[in-house]
Design an enzyme around this catalytic site. Structure first.
Site, short mmCIF file in Angstrom:
data_model
loop_
_atom_site.label_atom_id
_atom_site.label_comp_id
_atom_site.label_asym_id
_atom_site.label_seq_id
_atom_site.Cartn_x
_atom_site.Cartn_y
_atom_site.Cartn_z
CD GLU A 187 67.46 -52.83 -28.01
OE1 GLU A 187 67.12 -51.65 -27.88
OE2 GLU A 187 67.48 -53.65 -27.07
CG ASP A 217 68.74 -44.31 -24.85
OD1 ASP A 217 69.14 -44.89 -25.88
OD2 ASP A 217 67.53 -44.21 -24.56
#
Length: 505
Positions: A471, A290
């Site tokens: 991340e 996403d």
């Protein structure tokens, strides 16, 4: 500490999902999010109400909260807001491996009970969070985190997290995207078979296999009544009768954690059905990608997202892995009928994948509307190698197709620079692991080693510059990654895990 999770004796069916904050607080939630009271939409989603929703809403109806200052004050009086994550204690810079080993306690949480009205979901044992804004346990993230925990000698946490995930299936019939009420309407790539496979407690095999079968039931719900060419929720039957899965979400409103972003996108896209657009966004969140141009109708714009119109290659590959794991478990437990049934399901899915998701050069998502594989080049093509689905010839061709994605800093997610975080030039830890493990499975070791060296170089370079593991990374320029709905987060669970697992012991 006793690690066993005892299933409630009278549990017959999954418990109904509790309401999310947006469902509980309706007009108040909409006002807070749309007026941008907090820069990050997830802040209010994670706030804890100090009173019942009914009492707060009754006061809100009488509140003169027309200006942002008054609304902000109303929220602060009636909710406890999540705190800013504390930075790790400053100390002399450790070597990267030692830093990761020392980071696990700082990312470990325990929530056997949660406050009334909180969006948090309780868990019976300890768990590891990704870090930053991600304050809860996440589904597919955790498998990659747990790889590093095992390598760091933290098998205790691995066993506890296996229990936690099993408890979610026992309570809700699924593993949600993350342990928040607003995530319960969707799951994520079903890697519980991999998570459960990390357990060394043979005594719990029967429990874990029961939970795996329950998860399989969740993903296959509705399949028995489908006619050729039909789809329902997460399952589809192709014209030739083959069964495949897709990503979905049981709700079709704005995501609580990205409420403002979803509503504003719908407002900018008047030609699309709002509910369908929200469903497509949510389905992409279930995919874990996403967002990515992989799901876009025009290949560039989020407004054209059509996630539910694909049978994704990654999802169907891990479904094969789940079905094979259940079959193997059933055989070990002496249930021959079960073993044969799930072996047949896996074999049929492999046939369908090779028939419908192979382009002739690589595996790709099956487009329901065209009846053909999409031909979209992405790191997802490595999943059939990871799951052992490819023939040797297909594996060699896939390895060649992956080469353009590999840069000096690791493997890119796609070749499209859309500005979304699951697109060029970003590389993500889980996809590095899937590709490396899949390539090694088929003895494509040169490319596997190239990806490993490049990825570890990116992580090491950023760690030396900032002292952080991130991340995501820009694997082209070998720097921190970007794009998407929120800033790059540090912590960071799956980067720690994959990096530690790829490093020499």
């Amino acid at each position: 500490m006793k690690l066993g999770y005892v299933l409630p004796a009278l549990l017959i069916a999954a418990a109904p999902a509790p309401k999310s904050p947006a469902q509980l607080f309706g007009p108040l939630y909409h006002a807070v999010e749309m007026r941008g009271i907090f820069p990050d939409s997830k802040t209010f989603a994670d706030a804890v109400p100090k009173r019942t929703a009914a009492a707060i809403l009754a006061d809100y109806a009488r509140c003169r909260c027309d200006d942002d200052t008054a609304l902000r004050q109303f929220v602060r009086v009636n909710f406890d807001l999540p705190g800013t994550p504390a930075p790790p204690p400053s100390s002399e810079r450790l070597p990267l491996k030692a830093h990761i080993d020392a980071r696990w306690p700082q990312l470990t949480r325990a929530t056997p009970r949660v406050p009334a009205g909180s969006s948090a979901i309780s868990l019976p044992r300890r768990y590891v969070v990704p870090g930053g804004r991600f304050r809860e346990m996440y589904y597919w993230d955790s498998y990659f985190t747990m790889l590093g925990l095992a390598r760091s000698g933290r098998q205790d946490l691995v066993e506890e997290m296996v229990v936690d995930f099993g408890s979610l299936i026992d309570r809700y019939g699924r593993i949600p995207n993350g342990t928040r009420t607003y995530y319960l309407s969707r799951s994520q790539p079903p890697v519980f078979y991999l998570i459960a496979g990390l357990s060394r407690d043979a005594r719990t095999l029967a429990v874990r296999n029961r939970q795996l079968r329950a998860e399989h039931d969740f993903w296959m719900a509705g399949a028995d009544t489908l006619k050729p060419g039909q789809q329902r929720a997460r399952v589809m039957r192709l014209a030739d009768g083959a069964l495949l899965n897709r990503y979905w979400d049981d709700r079709d409103g704005p995501r609580d954690e990205s409420y403002r972003e979803d509503v504003e996108l719908a407002d900018r896209t008047p030609g699309r059905d709002r509910r369908q657009l929200f469903r497509e966004l949510r389905a992409a969140a279930e995919s874990g990608w996403d967002f990515s141009s992989r799901w876009f109708g025009d290949g560039r714009s989020l407004a054209t997202i059509r996630t539910t119109r694909f049978a994704p290659i990654d999802l169907n590959s891990v479904m094969v892995g789940m079905e094979q794991a259940i079959a193997a478990n059933c055989a070990t437990l002496g249930d021959r009928a079960c073993a044969a049934s799930y072996r047949a399901k896996a074999d049929a899915r492999i046939v369908a994948i090779r028939a419908h998701l192979w382009t002739g050069r690589f595996f790709a998502d099956y487009d329901i509307d065209t009846g053909n594989p999409s031909g979209f080049v992405s790191a997802a093509m490595a999943f059939p190698l990871f799951a052992g689905i490819a023939t040797d010839d297909q594996a060699r061709a896939t390895a060649a197709a992956l080469v353009p994605l590999v840069g000096e800093g690791g493997m890119r997610t796609t070749l499209i620079g859309s500005g979304q975080q699951w697109d060029d030039p970003n590389g993500w830890a889980p996809l590095q692991w899937i590709a490396v493990a899949g390539l090694r499975r088929y003895r494509e070791t040169a490319l596997a080693d190239r990806i490993t060296t490049a990825w570890l170089g990116s992580v090491e370079r950023e760690y030396e510059a900032s002292g952080k593991l991130l991340e995501k990374y820009d694997v082209v320029e070998r720097r921190a990654g970007g794009g998407g709905e929120y800033p790059n987060q540090d912590g960071f669970g799956w980067t720690n895990g994959v990096t530690r697992a790829l490093m020499a012991p």
